[in-house]
Enzyme design. Structure first.
Site, PDB file in Angstrom:
ATOM      1  N   ASP A  86       0.880  -1.156   0.000  1.00 53.10           N
ATOM      2  CA  ASP A  86       0.000   0.000   0.000  1.00 53.10           C
ATOM      3  C   ASP A  86       0.931   1.223   0.000  1.00 53.10           C
ATOM      4  O   ASP A  86       2.072   1.138   0.443  1.00 53.10           O
ATOM      5  CB  ASP A  86      -0.875  -0.027   1.252  1.00 53.10           C
ATOM      6  CG  ASP A  86      -1.713   1.228   1.358  1.00 53.10           C
ATOM      7  OD1 ASP A  86      -2.304   1.640   0.353  1.00 53.10           O
ATOM      8  OD2 ASP A  86      -1.759   1.800   2.465  1.00 53.10           O
TER       9      ASP A  86
ATOM     10  N   ASP B  32       0.003   5.058   0.631  1.00 53.25           N
ATOM     11  CA  ASP B  32      -0.203   6.110   1.637  1.00 53.25           C
ATOM     12  C   ASP B  32      -0.294   5.498   3.037  1.00 53.25           C
ATOM     13  O   ASP B  32      -1.143   4.644   3.308  1.00 53.25           O
ATOM     14  CB  ASP B  32      -1.476   6.897   1.318  1.00 53.25           C
ATOM     15  CG  ASP B  32      -1.439   7.509  -0.088  1.00 53.25           C
ATOM     16  OD1 ASP B  32      -0.372   7.450  -0.738  1.00 53.25           O
ATOM     17  OD2 ASP B  32      -2.475   8.032  -0.527  1.00 53.25           O
TER      18      ASP B  32
HETATM   19 MG   LIG Z   1      -2.762   3.232   3.485  1.00 53.80          MG
END
Ligand SMILES: [Mg+2]
Length: 181
Positions: free
Chosen positions: A5, A7
């Site tokens: 992932d 962010d």
């Molecule tokens: Mg995230």
């Protein structure tokens, strides 16, 4: 394959980041990614970007932010093998972006897309995420090793991630920099 992932895992989570100047690498992330690259892993970013669908920013801004992420990575000698973003949201999306999309985590679509591009062993693959929906996507895709980090939304989501522990082996780390091969 190492699924990351973005962010809250690779970069600080700025909540719907739209300005490349706000991209800040979380300390230690690139070192870990480099270790996995050296070990032969493909490195893939899978990122929900419903800010596009919600109308907070457009593809141009989203891609400028992503370009900055990759520019900073390149400065540390890292090239991503694949980057997959999903702009949809099932309720908050506007117009064509309002749809139930299996690419949006917790769906497995983004992972499946990347897996089809490379001949990799899913059981040998790893997913690192800060949200419960990241871990759910990894489970849905059948990723062998699931790691939840405490950066980004990680602290707030950890107890809900731990609910999976009765059925799945989940590893916990403070940050991507602490993830070991
Ligand atoms: Mg995230």
């Amino acid at each position: 394959m190492l699924f990351l992932d973005r962010d809250g895992v690779i970069i600080e989570d700025r909540q719907y980041i739209r300005d490349p100047a706000e991209v800040a690498i979380i300390s230690g992330s690139h070192e870990t990614i480099q270790r996995f690259r050296d070990a032969g892993f493909r490195i893939v970013i899978i990122s929900n970007q419903s800010g596009i669908g919600r109308g907070y920013y457009g593809w141009d801004e989203a891609l400028a932010v992503q370009a900055r992420v990759q520019e900073l990575a390149a400065q540390d000698g890292i090239i991503y093998d694949c980057v997959v973003l999903c702009p949809h949201h099932p309720e908050k999306g506007k117009g064509e972006f309002n749809k139930i999309c299996n690419w949006r985590k917790p769906g497995a679509g983004m992972l499946t897309f990347a897996l089809e591009k490379f001949d990799v062993d899913l059981r040998q693959s790893i997913l690192v995420g800060d949200k419960r929906s990241d871990i759910e996507a990894g489970i849905a895709a059948g990723v062998g090793r699931l790691i939840h980090v405490a950066t980004g939304h990680g602290q707030a989501e950890r107890s809900r991630v731990k609910e999976f522990e009765s059925d799945y082996k989940i590893e916990f780390a403070d940050c991507l920099g602490d993830v070991e091969l």
